[in-house]
Design a protein around this motif. Structure first.
Motif, mmCIF file in Angstrom:
data_model
loop_
_atom_site.group_PDB
_atom_site.id
_atom_site.type_symbol
_atom_site.label_atom_id
_atom_site.label_comp_id
_atom_site.label_asym_id
_atom_site.label_seq_id
_atom_site.Cartn_x
_atom_site.Cartn_y
_atom_site.Cartn_z
ATOM 1 N N ASN A 139 -2.535 84.934 59.445
ATOM 2 C CA ASN A 139 -3.044 84.038 58.387
ATOM 3 C C ASN A 139 -3.163 84.847 57.099
ATOM 4 O O ASN A 139 -3.120 86.075 57.116
ATOM 5 N N SER B 190 7.629 82.474 67.706
ATOM 6 C CA SER B 190 7.985 81.224 67.033
ATOM 7 C C SER B 190 6.911 80.926 65.983
ATOM 8 O O SER B 190 5.909 80.271 66.255
ATOM 9 N N ALA C 55 2.470 86.255 63.740
ATOM 10 C CA ALA C 55 2.236 85.007 62.990
ATOM 11 C C ALA C 55 0.777 85.017 62.542
ATOM 12 O O ALA C 55 -0.106 84.558 63.260
ATOM 13 N N GLY D 240 -6.424 83.282 66.690
ATOM 14 C CA GLY D 240 -6.025 82.958 68.059
ATOM 15 C C GLY D 240 -4.541 83.195 68.240
ATOM 16 O O GLY D 240 -3.924 83.960 67.505
ATOM 17 N N GLY D 241 -3.964 82.538 69.226
ATOM 18 C CA GLY D 241 -2.519 82.565 69.454
ATOM 19 C C GLY D 241 -1.950 83.966 69.540
ATOM 20 O O GLY D 241 -2.574 84.893 70.077
ATOM 21 N N VAL D 242 -0.762 84.116 68.981
ATOM 22 C CA VAL D 242 -0.065 85.398 69.074
ATOM 23 C C VAL D 242 -0.801 86.473 68.254
ATOM 24 O O VAL D 242 -0.820 87.651 68.618
ATOM 25 N N ASP D 243 -1.429 86.076 67.174
ATOM 26 C CA ASP D 243 -2.211 86.993 66.320
ATOM 27 C C ASP D 243 -3.335 87.637 67.140
ATOM 28 O O ASP D 243 -3.490 88.876 67.156
ATOM 29 N N ASP E 213 6.251 87.736 76.597
ATOM 30 C CA ASP E 213 5.032 88.021 75.841
ATOM 31 C C ASP E 213 5.373 89.116 74.826
ATOM 32 O O ASP E 213 5.765 90.222 75.207
ATOM 33 N N ILE E 214 5.218 88.813 73.559
ATOM 34 C CA ILE E 214 5.667 89.738 72.503
ATOM 35 C C ILE E 214 4.871 91.046 72.501
ATOM 36 O O ILE E 214 5.372 92.068 72.042
ATOM 37 N N SER F 57 4.564 79.637 63.107
ATOM 38 C CA SER F 57 4.038 78.346 62.602
ATOM 39 C C SER F 57 4.035 77.199 63.617
ATOM 40 O O SER F 57 3.562 76.120 63.284
ATOM 41 N N THR F 58 4.574 77.401 64.819
ATOM 42 C CA THR F 58 4.712 76.239 65.721
ATOM 43 C C THR F 58 3.533 76.063 66.686
ATOM 44 O O THR F 58 3.565 75.189 67.552
ATOM 45 N N GLY F 59 2.486 76.883 66.528
ATOM 46 C CA GLY F 59 1.277 76.717 67.342
ATOM 47 C C GLY F 59 0.204 76.042 66.510
ATOM 48 O O GLY F 59 0.306 74.862 66.178
ATOM 49 N N ALA F 60 -0.802 76.810 66.134
ATOM 50 C CA ALA F 60 -1.930 76.284 65.356
ATOM 51 C C ALA F 60 -1.467 75.627 64.049
ATOM 52 O O ALA F 60 -2.106 74.687 63.567
ATOM 53 N N TYR F 61 -0.362 76.104 63.478
ATOM 54 C CA TYR F 61 0.097 75.566 62.187
ATOM 55 C C TYR F 61 1.008 74.335 62.322
ATOM 56 O O TYR F 61 1.465 73.786 61.314
HETATM 57 N N1 AR6 Z 1 3.908 86.247 72.813
HETATM 58 C C1 AR6 Z 1 4.794 85.408 72.237
HETATM 59 N N2 AR6 Z 1 4.437 84.207 71.700
HETATM 60 C C2 AR6 Z 1 3.131 83.846 71.771
HETATM 61 C C3 AR6 Z 1 2.144 84.683 72.349
HETATM 62 C C4 AR6 Z 1 2.581 85.937 72.891
HETATM 63 N N3 AR6 Z 1 1.728 86.798 73.448
HETATM 64 N N4 AR6 Z 1 0.947 84.034 72.270
HETATM 65 C C5 AR6 Z 1 1.178 82.852 71.668
HETATM 66 N N5 AR6 Z 1 2.491 82.721 71.371
HETATM 67 P P1 AR6 Z 1 0.354 80.585 66.857
HETATM 68 P P2 AR6 Z 1 0.978 79.815 64.058
HETATM 69 C C6 AR6 Z 1 3.213 81.598 70.743
HETATM 70 O O1 AR6 Z 1 -0.693 79.527 66.923
HETATM 71 O O2 AR6 Z 1 1.317 78.426 64.474
HETATM 72 C C7 AR6 Z 1 -3.615 82.215 64.438
HETATM 73 O O3 AR6 Z 1 -4.955 81.937 64.683
HETATM 74 C C8 AR6 Z 1 2.564 80.239 70.780
HETATM 75 O O4 AR6 Z 1 2.743 79.641 72.063
HETATM 76 O O5 AR6 Z 1 0.037 81.921 67.408
HETATM 77 O O6 AR6 Z 1 1.880 80.527 63.098
HETATM 78 C C9 AR6 Z 1 -3.383 82.993 63.134
HETATM 79 O O7 AR6 Z 1 -4.465 83.836 62.831
HETATM 80 C C10 AR6 Z 1 3.362 79.517 69.693
HETATM 81 O O8 AR6 Z 1 4.591 79.036 70.235
HETATM 82 O O9 AR6 Z 1 0.823 80.845 65.304
HETATM 83 C C11 AR6 Z 1 -3.228 81.887 62.129
HETATM 84 O O10 AR6 Z 1 -4.486 81.444 61.646
HETATM 85 C C12 AR6 Z 1 3.692 80.631 68.684
HETATM 86 O O11 AR6 Z 1 3.352 81.853 69.358
HETATM 87 C C13 AR6 Z 1 -2.554 80.789 62.905
HETATM 88 O O12 AR6 Z 1 -2.929 80.974 64.268
HETATM 89 C C14 AR6 Z 1 2.944 80.548 67.377
HETATM 90 O O13 AR6 Z 1 1.646 79.999 67.572
HETATM 91 C C15 AR6 Z 1 -1.049 80.862 62.819
HETATM 92 O O14 AR6 Z 1 -0.479 79.762 63.466
#
Ligand code: AR6
Length: 186
Positions: free
Chosen positions: A31, A126, A29, A38-41, A17-18, A128-132
């Motif tokens: 916007n 990583s 990561a 959501g996600g890591v942000d 967990d970062i 861009s590999t989640g929501a993007y």
């Molecule tokens: N530690 C490490 N990696 C994580 C964590 C964590 N705590 N939480 C999630 N990840 P994403 P994107 C991973 O969607 O695709 C946001 O809403 C996750 O499993 O966070 O660049 C922003 O505001 C995935 O593998 O980022 C933007 O609108 C990776 O982080 C948008 O999502 C990236 O997934 C950016 O989308």
């Protein structure tokens, strides 16, 4: 954990967990409006507290946000890191809209900003590999080759990739093997 050593620096791939990282800089990561999400942000803003968003607000007031492929730096608030570098990955749209180049720019510009602050350690998620929806195999190749090309020209002695799932950890590890095998110096 998996690692690859350069002359004066090391690249590590870690399952974790970062938000828990004790490094000079962690990368978010974000916007392009720097509004959180959501996600890591979401995880970074939650764990780091309101100071991070207060600095994002200031950047937004001056520059409107952060264009795709670029990066900006803020405090890390309550986190154990010193800085958060916010970079904006491309949304995957099939791969012909400069998504690979823009993703490489995220890593390159994050490394450049860390170098400007004399950071010695940095942790990336990583991007861009989640929501993007950027395909993780392609993203891993771009991420690792861009860092491998830049690490020794920078102040960084340790670059860490923090993968949130075993599947992503395995994919990044396999990709690092392929890249280093093809260089014939593993
Ligand atoms: N530690 C490490 N990696 C994580 C964590 C964590 N705590 N939480 C999630 N990840 P994403 P994107 C991973 O969607 O695709 C946001 O809403 C996750 O499993 O966070 O660049 C922003 O505001 C995935 O593998 O980022 C933007 O609108 C990776 O982080 C948008 O999502 C990236 O997934 C950016 O989308």
């Amino acid at each position: 954990m998996k690692e690859y050593s350069f002359n004066n620096s090391v690249l590590r791939i870690i399952l974790g967990d970062i938000t828990k990282e004790k490094v000079d800089a962690i990368v978010n990561a974000a916007n392009s409006r720097l509004l959180g999400g959501g996600g890591v942000d979401g995880a970074i803003h939650r764990a780091g507290g309101p100071e991070i968003m207060a600095e994002c607000d200031k950047i937004r007031a001056v520059k409107g946000g952060c264009p795709t492929g670029e990066a900006v730096i803020t405090t890390a608030g309550a986190l154990q890191a010193k800085y958060v570098i916010h970079t904006v990955g491309p949304v995957w749209n099939g791969g012909k809209r400069k998504e690979p180049e823009l993703l490489a720019s995220c890593y390159f510009n994050s490394l450049r900003i860390a170098d400007e602050r004399n950071c010695r350690s940095i942790s990336f998620p990583s991007i861009s590999t989640g929501a993007y929806r950027f395909p993780t195999d392609k993203a891993a190749y771009i991420a690792l080759t861009t860092i491998a090309a830049g690490i020794e020209k920078s102040s960084l002695v340790e670059v860490r990739f923090i993968l949130f799932s075993r599947k992503d950890f395995d994919l990044y590890s396999k990709t690092l093997d392929k890249i280093t095998d093809s260089q014939g110096n593993n």
